[in-house]
Design a protein around this motif. Structure first.
Motif, mmCIF file in Angstrom:
data_model
loop_
_atom_site.group_PDB
_atom_site.id
_atom_site.type_symbol
_atom_site.label_atom_id
_atom_site.label_comp_id
_atom_site.label_asym_id
_atom_site.label_seq_id
_atom_site.Cartn_x
_atom_site.Cartn_y
_atom_site.Cartn_z
ATOM 1 N N ASP A 14 0.824 -1.211 0.000
ATOM 2 C CA ASP A 14 0.000 0.000 0.000
ATOM 3 C C ASP A 14 0.855 1.256 0.000
ATOM 4 N N LEU A 15 1.928 1.259 0.789
ATOM 5 C CA LEU A 15 2.823 2.413 0.821
ATOM 6 C C LEU A 15 3.502 2.633 -0.533
ATOM 7 N N ARG A 16 3.885 1.549 -1.194
ATOM 8 C CA ARG A 16 4.483 1.683 -2.534
ATOM 9 C C ARG A 16 3.470 2.270 -3.509
ATOM 10 N N ASP A 17 2.215 1.802 -3.444
ATOM 11 C CA ASP A 17 1.183 2.333 -4.335
ATOM 12 C C ASP A 17 0.966 3.820 -4.090
ATOM 13 N N ARG A 18 0.874 4.210 -2.818
ATOM 14 C CA ARG A 18 0.694 5.625 -2.495
ATOM 15 C C ARG A 18 1.876 6.454 -2.978
ATOM 16 N N HIS A 19 3.081 5.906 -2.824
ATOM 17 C CA HIS A 19 4.280 6.620 -3.268
ATOM 18 C C HIS A 19 4.242 6.824 -4.782
ATOM 19 N N ARG A 20 3.864 5.776 -5.510
ATOM 20 C CA ARG A 20 3.774 5.903 -6.973
ATOM 21 C C ARG A 20 2.726 6.935 -7.365
ATOM 22 N N GLU A 21 1.575 6.906 -6.679
ATOM 23 C CA GLU A 21 0.519 7.867 -6.985
ATOM 24 C C GLU A 21 0.977 9.294 -6.707
ATOM 25 N N SER A 22 1.605 9.511 -5.563
ATOM 26 C CA SER A 22 2.050 10.865 -5.229
ATOM 27 C C SER A 22 3.163 11.309 -6.179
ATOM 28 N N LEU A 23 4.015 10.391 -6.583
ATOM 29 C CA LEU A 23 5.080 10.720 -7.517
ATOM 30 C C LEU A 23 4.506 11.102 -8.875
ATOM 31 N N SER A 24 3.519 10.347 -9.340
ATOM 32 C CA SER A 24 2.914 10.684 -10.633
ATOM 33 C C SER A 24 2.159 12.004 -10.544
ATOM 34 N N THR A 25 1.507 12.272 -9.404
ATOM 35 C CA THR A 25 0.816 13.551 -9.220
ATOM 36 C C THR A 25 1.814 14.703 -9.250
ATOM 37 N N LEU A 26 2.933 14.547 -8.574
ATOM 38 C CA LEU A 26 3.954 15.584 -8.576
ATOM 39 C C LEU A 26 4.535 15.793 -9.968
ATOM 40 N N MET A 58 2.954 15.305 -12.796
ATOM 41 C CA MET A 58 1.932 16.012 -13.576
ATOM 42 C C MET A 58 1.899 17.493 -13.201
ATOM 43 N N GLU A 59 1.988 17.803 -11.912
ATOM 44 C CA GLU A 59 2.011 19.195 -11.475
ATOM 45 C C GLU A 59 3.249 19.913 -12.015
ATOM 46 N N LYS A 60 4.373 19.220 -12.022
ATOM 47 C CA LYS A 60 5.608 19.816 -12.544
ATOM 48 C C LYS A 60 5.456 20.141 -14.020
ATOM 49 N N GLN A 61 4.909 19.207 -14.786
ATOM 50 C CA GLN A 61 4.703 19.442 -16.211
ATOM 51 C C GLN A 61 3.743 20.603 -16.440
ATOM 52 N N GLN A 62 2.676 20.665 -15.646
ATOM 53 C CA GLN A 62 1.707 21.750 -15.776
ATOM 54 C C GLN A 62 2.367 23.096 -15.467
ATOM 55 N N LEU A 63 3.155 23.157 -14.414
ATOM 56 C CA LEU A 63 3.841 24.405 -14.071
ATOM 57 C C LEU A 63 4.862 24.796 -15.134
#
Length: 140
Positions: free
Chosen positions: A79-91, A93-98
């Motif tokens: 579960d922690l690995r999944d959350r880490h992957r999700e937060s990493l992909s969110t970051l 995406m935010e980086k690309q948007q910025l």
């Protein structure tokens, strides 16, 4: 710990099978051809059976509890690995948007790129003094 639990349960089963296979009388216990001293009445035989059953239950409980803890730990790590992957992909995406917004802002102004020093900050007066130390610039 799982192995210890399984070993205890297997030992209890082996003792139980040895008692059943080796006994011909009701008031004595023989395990694999050896007489167990101190056991001469039916009550003592029953107590020995209860003791063997208790050892078996302790061994099985130890094995199951240890396996359950290991499964919970593996599930939590997954579960922690999944959350880490999700937060990493969110970051990401935010980086690309910025980055897109920054490129868009640079292209619409047509001027040089804005730096952190060019952005006005409320309550701060710009001066041409050395920003390292204002100690020697004091006048009394």
């Amino acid at each position: 710990m799982v192995i210890l639990g399984i070993v205890l349960a297997a030992a209890a089963v082996a003792v139980g099978i040895g008692v059943i296979a080796g006994n011909s009388s009701s008031a004595s216990i023989e395990i694999f051809g050896k007489h167990v001293p101190g056991v001469q009445t039916d009550g003592q035989v029953f107590a020995a059976g209860v003791l063997v059953a208790f050892v078996f239950l302790i061994g099985m409980a130890l094995a199951f509890l240890t396996m359950g803890r290991a499964m919970r730990a593996r599930r939590e790590i997954r579960d922690l690995r999944d959350r880490h992957r999700e937060s990493l992909s969110t970051l990401e995406m935010e980086k690309q948007q910025l980055q897109r917004e920054l490129a868009r802002a640079r292209s619409t102004t047509g001027g040089p790129a804005t730096t952190a020093n060019d952005i006005p900050v409320a309550g701060v007066q710009r001066s041409n003094r050395d920003p390292v130390s204002s100690f020697f610039d004091r006048t009394e």
